[in-house]
Design a protein around this motif. Structure first.
Motif, short mmCIF file in Angstrom:
data_model
loop_
_atom_site.label_atom_id
_atom_site.label_comp_id
_atom_site.label_asym_id
_atom_site.label_seq_id
_atom_site.Cartn_x
_atom_site.Cartn_y
_atom_site.Cartn_z
N GLY A 3 75.40 23.82 -31.87
CA GLY A 3 76.17 22.35 -33.52
C GLY A 3 75.69 21.21 -32.66
N LEU A 4 75.61 20.93 -31.01
CA LEU A 4 75.38 19.87 -30.89
C LEU A 4 74.03 20.03 -30.24
N GLY A 5 73.13 20.88 -30.74
CA GLY A 5 71.72 21.00 -30.24
C GLY A 5 71.53 21.57 -28.65
N VAL A 6 72.52 21.77 -28.12
CA VAL A 6 72.31 22.39 -27.03
C VAL A 6 72.13 23.43 -26.61
N ARG A 7 71.20 24.67 -26.61
CA ARG A 7 71.16 25.34 -25.98
C ARG A 7 71.38 25.95 -24.46
N PRO A 8 72.49 27.13 -24.80
CA PRO A 8 73.19 27.47 -23.02
C PRO A 8 72.12 28.27 -22.34
N ASN A 9 72.51 27.91 -20.84
CA ASN A 9 71.06 28.71 -19.84
C ASN A 9 71.56 29.69 -19.50
N ALA A 10 71.24 30.49 -18.48
CA ALA A 10 71.79 31.66 -18.34
C ALA A 10 73.77 31.35 -16.96
N VAL A 11 73.02 30.21 -16.60
CA VAL A 11 74.39 29.65 -15.81
C VAL A 11 75.94 29.89 -16.74
N LYS A 49 85.63 28.18 -26.12
CA LYS A 49 85.39 27.27 -27.61
C LYS A 49 84.26 26.43 -27.60
N PHE A 50 85.01 25.84 -26.24
CA PHE A 50 83.29 24.66 -26.18
C PHE A 50 82.32 25.02 -25.90
N PHE A 51 82.29 26.27 -25.76
CA PHE A 51 80.92 27.32 -25.71
C PHE A 51 80.17 27.63 -26.87
#
Length: 370
Positions: free
Chosen positions: A284-292, A277-279
């Motif tokens: 929406g926060l403009g943050v792109r998840p990385n492999a980690v 859910k957090f992920f």
């Protein structure tokens, strides 16, 4: 029409040219300019010689630089504290501590008073070599020579104590700094907080973080990231989330490192759905998840025996243009094995090895766990 008078370069002009020549063409060419100066009656000053000595040191010719230093009086110019500091720094960087000690003694004998920078060079070198006792001796001698230690004098000591996991000594010297009127900067605190979190002393780290505002030292992004990561790794992700809210309230924008720490913490605590859910909020926060970030969620799913969902997450990862890492694949393989699908895990491992996605050495470690 009046003719312009001839304009000859002065010592400042030549010194600028010599410095540029040292950087671009080397000291050999710069020395030709020095000869030209002398021929034209423009006497070099101590700054000119310092530039040349610095250039010689950067070319790794320390013995020549020392010889140049010793010859300066015969050139009609006395070396100053900056001249000695240049040589001293080069001696320390090449591990010639005994020569550095002799140079300090020689400085004092010639009446050239060391500066705070002089002592800091020595302290930094000794701390990097693990000679903390000798570094403390140098620190304590500074006031006798009219020098007051600053944060750059104490920081190497704190870093050295942290490296040796002597946290009590590090905190002791932090208190000594303050008692002597030398207030730690954010670099000092970040060093200490990193070490405390690595040592699992996150409660102490949180306490120090909470005191920073009262010490006129504002936490920066890396300060919060360090403590949030430390809390997340010891099962205190709820506390980490409170710090996340606190940093937002202070106008600090969390980055992917901040969010990855929280996602990892939730996953490790078995709160996989919360982690997902957090992920999902990150976009929406403009943050792109990385492999980690992806790996943290997949690890949580595999530990919860939900490897099928982890595989779906891998597909989502690829669709978003995030390239899986070797860790991504080993997490899934271990997940399959954990669910009793050892043969399927082994087949996948062999296929990934043949494609070069997993190294043979990593594959051997995975097989041992299966």
């Amino acid at each position: 029409m009046k003719l312009l008078k001839e304009c000859y370069p002065d010592v400042i002009t030549y010194t600028i040219l010599i410095e540029a020549t040292c950087k671009e063409s080397g000291v050999g060419q710069a020395m030709k300019l020095l000869d030209e100066m002398n021929r034209k009656g423009c006497k070099p000053d101590v700054v000119t010689y310092n530039v040349l000595i610095n250039g010689i040191c950067k070319e790794g010719r320390l013995d020549e630089a020392i010889k140049f230093l010793n010859n300066m009086p015969s050139y009609g110019c006395q070396p100053n504290v900056i001249t000695h500091n240049i040589i001293l720094r080069s001696m320390c960087s090449t591990g010639r501590w005994m020569d550095a000690e002799k140079l300090l003694v020689e400085m004092l004998r010639k009446g050239c008073s060391p500066s705070v920078v002089t002592f800091n060079i020595l302290i930094n070198f000794l701390c990097r070599k693990g000679l903390l006792g000798r570094a403390i001796d140098i620190l304590e001698k500074m006031p006798k020579h009219g020098c007051t230690p600053n944060s750059l004098s104490y920081n190497p000591l704190l870093h050295g104590f942290c490296k040796e996991k002597k946290m009590d000594r590090a905190i002791e010297y932090l208190e000594i700094m303050v008692s002597r009127g030398c207030y730690p900067d954010i670099v000092t605190y970040n060093t200490l907080l990193t070490a405390l979190c690595k040592d699992g002393k996150v409660d102490v780290a949180v306490e120090i973080l909470n005191q920073l505002s009262n010490k006129n030292c504002s936490p920066v992004l890396i300060t919060y990231n360090t403590v949030i990561d430390g809390l997340s790794k010891v099962g205190k992700t709820e506390c980490a989330l409170k710090l996340l809210d606190e940093m937002r309230g202070k106008g600090l924008q969390p980055d992917i490192i901040t969010y990855s720490s929280v996602v990892g913490g939730l996953s490790r605590e078995g709160k996989v759905d919360e982690a997902i859910k957090f992920f999902n909020q990150l976009e929406g926060l403009g943050v792109r998840p990385n492999a980690v970030t992806y790996n943290s969620v997949m690890l949580g799913l595999c530990k919860a025996r939900q490897t099928d969902r982890a595989i779906d997450f891998l597909a989502h990862m690829v669709s978003k243009g995030c390239k899986p890492t070797e860790t991504t694949y080993t997490i899934l393989i271990e997940g399959l094995s954990y669910e009793g699908l050892a043969n399927e895990a082994l087949d996948l491992l062999n296929e990934l090895c043949s494609r070069g996605a997993v190294k043979k050495s990593s594959a051997e470690k995975v097989v041992v766990k299966m």
